[in-house]
Design a protein around this motif. Structure first.
Motif, PDB file in Angstrom:
ATOM      1  N   TYR A   1       0.803  -1.224   0.000  1.00 61.35           N
ATOM      2  CA  TYR A   1       0.000   0.000   0.000  1.00 61.35           C
ATOM      3  C   TYR A   1       0.841   1.282   0.000  1.00 61.35           C
ATOM      4  O   TYR A   1       0.459   2.273   0.635  1.00 61.35           O
ATOM      5  N   LEU A   2       1.976   1.297  -0.689  1.00 65.09           N
ATOM      6  CA  LEU A   2       2.720   2.568  -0.795  1.00 65.09           C
ATOM      7  C   LEU A   2       1.901   3.540  -1.643  1.00 65.09           C
ATOM      8  O   LEU A   2       1.500   3.218  -2.763  1.00 65.09           O
ATOM      9  N   SER A   3       1.684   4.720  -1.122  1.00 69.67           N
ATOM     10  CA  SER A   3       0.832   5.674  -1.842  1.00 69.67           C
ATOM     11  C   SER A   3       1.211   7.105  -1.492  1.00 69.67           C
ATOM     12  O   SER A   3       1.532   7.413  -0.343  1.00 69.67           O
TER      13      SER A   3
ATOM     14  N   GLN B   1       2.863  13.973  -5.658  1.00 69.61           N
ATOM     15  CA  GLN B   1       3.838  13.027  -6.221  1.00 69.61           C
ATOM     16  C   GLN B   1       5.019  13.752  -6.876  1.00 69.61           C
ATOM     17  O   GLN B   1       4.953  14.931  -7.140  1.00 69.61           O
ATOM     18  N   HIS B   2       6.100  13.030  -7.067  1.00 69.96           N
ATOM     19  CA  HIS B   2       7.332  13.532  -7.697  1.00 69.96           C
ATOM     20  C   HIS B   2       8.021  14.604  -6.858  1.00 69.96           C
ATOM     21  O   HIS B   2       8.648  15.509  -7.392  1.00 69.96           O
ATOM     22  N   ARG B   3       7.855  14.528  -5.544  1.00 69.53           N
ATOM     23  CA  ARG B   3       8.553  15.463  -4.645  1.00 69.53           C
ATOM     24  C   ARG B   3       9.387  14.708  -3.617  1.00 69.53           C
ATOM     25  O   ARG B   3       9.755  15.273  -2.591  1.00 69.53           O
ATOM     26  N   GLY B   4       9.568  13.416  -3.813  1.00 70.90           N
ATOM     27  CA  GLY B   4      10.409  12.642  -2.898  1.00 70.90           C
ATOM     28  C   GLY B   4       9.673  11.992  -1.738  1.00 70.90           C
ATOM     29  O   GLY B   4      10.309  11.348  -0.900  1.00 70.90           O
ATOM     30  N   VAL B   5       8.334  12.135  -1.699  1.00 76.04           N
ATOM     31  CA  VAL B   5       7.591  11.556  -0.564  1.00 76.04           C
ATOM     32  C   VAL B   5       7.635  10.027  -0.606  1.00 76.04           C
ATOM     33  O   VAL B   5       7.877   9.366   0.418  1.00 76.04           O
ATOM     34  N   GLY B   6       7.432   9.458  -1.789  1.00 77.21           N
ATOM     35  CA  GLY B   6       7.466   8.001  -1.916  1.00 77.21           C
ATOM     36  C   GLY B   6       8.811   7.434  -1.502  1.00 77.21           C
ATOM     37  O   GLY B   6       8.888   6.444  -0.769  1.00 77.21           O
ATOM     38  N   ALA B   7       9.883   8.062  -1.938  1.00 78.25           N
ATOM     39  CA  ALA B   7      11.230   7.596  -1.571  1.00 78.25           C
ATOM     40  C   ALA B   7      11.446   7.697  -0.067  1.00 78.25           C
ATOM     41  O   ALA B   7      12.033   6.806   0.552  1.00 78.25           O
TER      42      ALA B   7
ATOM     43  N   ASP C   1      -0.099  -4.599 -14.236  1.00 78.82           N
ATOM     44  CA  ASP C   1      -0.420  -3.459 -15.108  1.00 78.82           C
ATOM     45  C   ASP C   1       0.045  -2.113 -14.535  1.00 78.82           C
ATOM     46  O   ASP C   1      -0.189  -1.075 -15.131  1.00 78.82           O
ATOM     47  N   ASN C   2       0.718  -2.136 -13.384  1.00 78.70           N
ATOM     48  CA  ASN C   2       1.120  -0.878 -12.739  1.00 78.70           C
ATOM     49  C   ASN C   2       2.533  -0.472 -13.180  1.00 78.70           C
ATOM     50  O   ASN C   2       3.502  -0.551 -12.421  1.00 78.70           O
ATOM     51  N   ASP C   3       2.644  -0.023 -14.421  1.00 77.74           N
ATOM     52  CA  ASP C   3       3.957   0.330 -14.980  1.00 77.74           C
ATOM     53  C   ASP C   3       4.624   1.454 -14.196  1.00 77.74           C
ATOM     54  O   ASP C   3       5.841   1.469 -14.017  1.00 77.74           O
TER      55      ASP C   3
ATOM     56  N   ASP D   1      12.055   0.345  -9.600  1.00 82.25           N
ATOM     57  CA  ASP D   1      13.306   0.177 -10.327  1.00 82.25           C
ATOM     58  C   ASP D   1      14.279   1.295  -9.930  1.00 82.25           C
ATOM     59  O   ASP D   1      15.439   1.061  -9.615  1.00 82.25           O
ATOM     60  N   ARG D   2      13.746   2.508  -9.895  1.00 84.38           N
ATOM     61  CA  ARG D   2      14.546   3.685  -9.505  1.00 84.38           C
ATOM     62  C   ARG D   2      15.051   3.553  -8.062  1.00 84.38           C
ATOM     63  O   ARG D   2      16.113   4.030  -7.708  1.00 84.38           O
ATOM     64  N   MET D   3      14.249   2.898  -7.209  1.00 82.49           N
ATOM     65  CA  MET D   3      14.597   2.709  -5.796  1.00 82.49           C
ATOM     66  C   MET D   3      15.570   1.547  -5.589  1.00 82.49           C
ATOM     67  O   MET D   3      15.935   1.231  -4.453  1.00 82.49           O
TER      68      MET D   3
HETATM   69  C1  LIG Z   1       4.629   5.105  -6.739  1.00 86.39           C
HETATM   70  C2  LIG Z   1       4.496   6.390  -5.881  1.00 86.39           C
HETATM   71  C3  LIG Z   1       4.305   5.994  -4.423  1.00 86.39           C
HETATM   72  C4  LIG Z   1       5.779   7.224  -6.047  1.00 86.39           C
HETATM   73  O1  LIG Z   1       5.702   8.316  -5.134  1.00 86.39           O
HETATM   74  P1  LIG Z   1       6.438   9.712  -5.419  1.00 86.39           P
HETATM   75  O2  LIG Z   1       6.369  10.493  -4.152  1.00 86.39           O
HETATM   76  O3  LIG Z   1       5.880  10.345  -6.637  1.00 86.39           O
HETATM   77  O4  LIG Z   1       7.927   9.246  -5.721  1.00 86.39           O
HETATM   78  P2  LIG Z   1       9.255  10.136  -5.485  1.00 86.39           P
HETATM   79  O5  LIG Z   1       8.958  11.560  -5.791  1.00 86.39           O
HETATM   80  O6  LIG Z   1       9.789   9.801  -4.142  1.00 86.39           O
HETATM   81  O7  LIG Z   1      10.216   9.541  -6.593  1.00 86.39           O
HETATM   82  C5  LIG Z   1      11.388   8.840  -6.274  1.00 86.39           C
HETATM   83  C6  LIG Z   1      12.128   8.527  -7.542  1.00 86.39           C
HETATM   84  O8  LIG Z   1      11.316   7.690  -8.372  1.00 86.39           O
HETATM   85  C7  LIG Z   1      11.118   8.348  -9.613  1.00 86.39           C
HETATM   86  N1  LIG Z   1       9.752   8.153 -10.020  1.00 86.39           N
HETATM   87  C8  LIG Z   1       8.640   8.496  -9.363  1.00 86.39           C
HETATM   88  N2  LIG Z   1       7.541   8.203 -10.098  1.00 86.39           N
HETATM   89  C9  LIG Z   1       8.026   7.672 -11.255  1.00 86.39           C
HETATM   90  C10 LIG Z   1       7.433   7.211 -12.433  1.00 86.39           C
HETATM   91  N3  LIG Z   1       6.108   7.218 -12.614  1.00 86.39           N
HETATM   92  N4  LIG Z   1       8.210   6.738 -13.425  1.00 86.39           N
HETATM   93  C11 LIG Z   1       9.548   6.753 -13.289  1.00 86.39           C
HETATM   94  N5  LIG Z   1      10.188   7.202 -12.194  1.00 86.39           N
HETATM   95  C12 LIG Z   1       9.430   7.650 -11.204  1.00 86.39           C
HETATM   96  C13 LIG Z   1      11.354   9.810  -9.364  1.00 86.39           C
HETATM   97  O9  LIG Z   1      11.771  10.461 -10.544  1.00 86.39           O
HETATM   98  C14 LIG Z   1      12.425   9.778  -8.341  1.00 86.39           C
HETATM   99  O10 LIG Z   1      13.677   9.578  -8.958  1.00 86.39           O
HETATM  100  P3  LIG Z   1      14.914  10.542  -8.597  1.00 86.39           P
HETATM  101  O11 LIG Z   1      15.308  10.137  -7.198  1.00 86.39           O
HETATM  102  O12 LIG Z   1      15.908  10.222  -9.616  1.00 86.39           O
HETATM  103  O13 LIG Z   1      14.373  11.931  -8.654  1.00 86.39           O
HETATM  104  C15 LIG Z   1       3.294   7.244  -6.365  1.00 86.39           C
HETATM  105  O14 LIG Z   1       3.411   7.460  -7.745  1.00 86.39           O
HETATM  106  C16 LIG Z   1       1.926   6.619  -6.106  1.00 86.39           C
HETATM  107  O15 LIG Z   1       1.338   6.798  -5.053  1.00 86.39           O
HETATM  108  N6  LIG Z   1       1.408   5.881  -7.110  1.00 86.39           N
HETATM  109  C17 LIG Z   1       0.057   5.313  -7.019  1.00 86.39           C
HETATM  110  C18 LIG Z   1      -0.014   4.162  -6.019  1.00 86.39           C
HETATM  111  C19 LIG Z   1       0.870   2.995  -6.403  1.00 86.39           C
HETATM  112  O16 LIG Z   1       0.853   2.510  -7.525  1.00 86.39           O
HETATM  113  N7  LIG Z   1       1.663   2.522  -5.416  1.00 86.39           N
HETATM  114  C20 LIG Z   1       2.524   1.372  -5.582  1.00 86.39           C
HETATM  115  C21 LIG Z   1       1.792   0.126  -5.205  1.00 86.39           C
HETATM  116  S1  LIG Z   1       2.779  -1.343  -5.545  1.00 86.39           S
END
Ligand SMILES: CC(C)(COP(=O)(O)OP(=O)(O)OC[C@H]1O[C@@H](n2cnc3c(N)ncnc32)[C@H](O)[C@@H]1OP(=O)(O)O)[C@@H](O)C(=O)NCCC(=O)NCCS
Length: 139
Positions: free
Chosen positions: A71-73, A79-85, A110-112, A119-121
């Motif tokens: 449930y990472l979300s 998004q794209h501000r480093g919160v996920g990382a 299907d969650n590309d 992959d980035r992590m």
């Molecule tokens: C996946 C998710 C948690 C990423 O969160 P985020 O806060 O946008 O990610 P970050 O900003 O921390 O990104 C970290 C790195 O991943 C990369 N990244 C983030 N989203 C990406 C994407 N869609 N495609 C490629 N790279 C991506 C960023 O560029 C960043 O790389 P960097 O360190 O070189 O800058 C968010 O997109 C999300 O909530 N998605 C929907 C829910 C989901 O699918 N969760 C996963 C369930 S398995």
């Protein structure tokens, strides 16, 4: 933004977040998953909070062998501000502190977007298949 382990009071906000980003499914009771993760000693849920409230969350646990992340979300507009990382770093640190040497997770095929993120992590795709069976009739 700060990252903390969440409490029962956060249930509604977190389940709404999981729903908003498309992680909930009819056969999973997300609220029950949240409560169970907080209740047990081998799991928790971290939340990322800003002045806008809870903007991200992740469930983490271990089964005595491996660590698991669910449930990472991150809220769509955050998004794209480093919160996920940052959430993944908190989950990994929690597991490391409990002696886990490996963490794994499942991504829907299907969650590309998520696959690119992991992959980035630094997460590699494992050469395994996941097999599952319902122990009770599927809800
Ligand atoms: C996946 C998710 C948690 C990423 O969160 P985020 O806060 O946008 O990610 P970050 O900003 O921390 O990104 C970290 C790195 O991943 C990369 N990244 C983030 N989203 C990406 C994407 N869609 N495609 C490629 N790279 C991506 C960023 O560029 C960043 O790389 P960097 O360190 O070189 O800058 C968010 O997109 C999300 O909530 N998605 C929907 C829910 C989901 O699918 N969760 C996963 C369930 S398995």
């Amino acid at each position: 933004m700060k990252i903390d382990a969440l409490t029962d009071e956060d249930e509604v906000a977190v389940v709404a977040l999981w729903s908003e980003v498309g992680l909930t499914r009819p056969w999973n009771d997300a609220a029950a998953d949240f409560r169970r993760a907080l209740a047990g000693p081998t799991s928790t849920v971290f939340g990322a909070t800003s002045e806008n409230g809870i903007v991200g969350a992740v469930m983490v646990g271990h089964d005595g062998h491996r660590g698991w992340v669910y449930y990472l979300s991150v809220r769509t507009d955050e998004q794209h501000r480093g919160v996920g990382a940052a959430l993944m770093a908190a989950a990994e640190e929690w597991l490391r502190a409990r002696g886990c040497v490996k963490v794994q997770l499942m991504v829907r095929r299907d969650n590309d977007l998520a696959r690119s993120f992991y992959d980035r992590m630094g997460y590699e795709v494992s050469d395994v298949t996941v097999h599952a069976r319902w122990l009770e009739p599927r809800p």
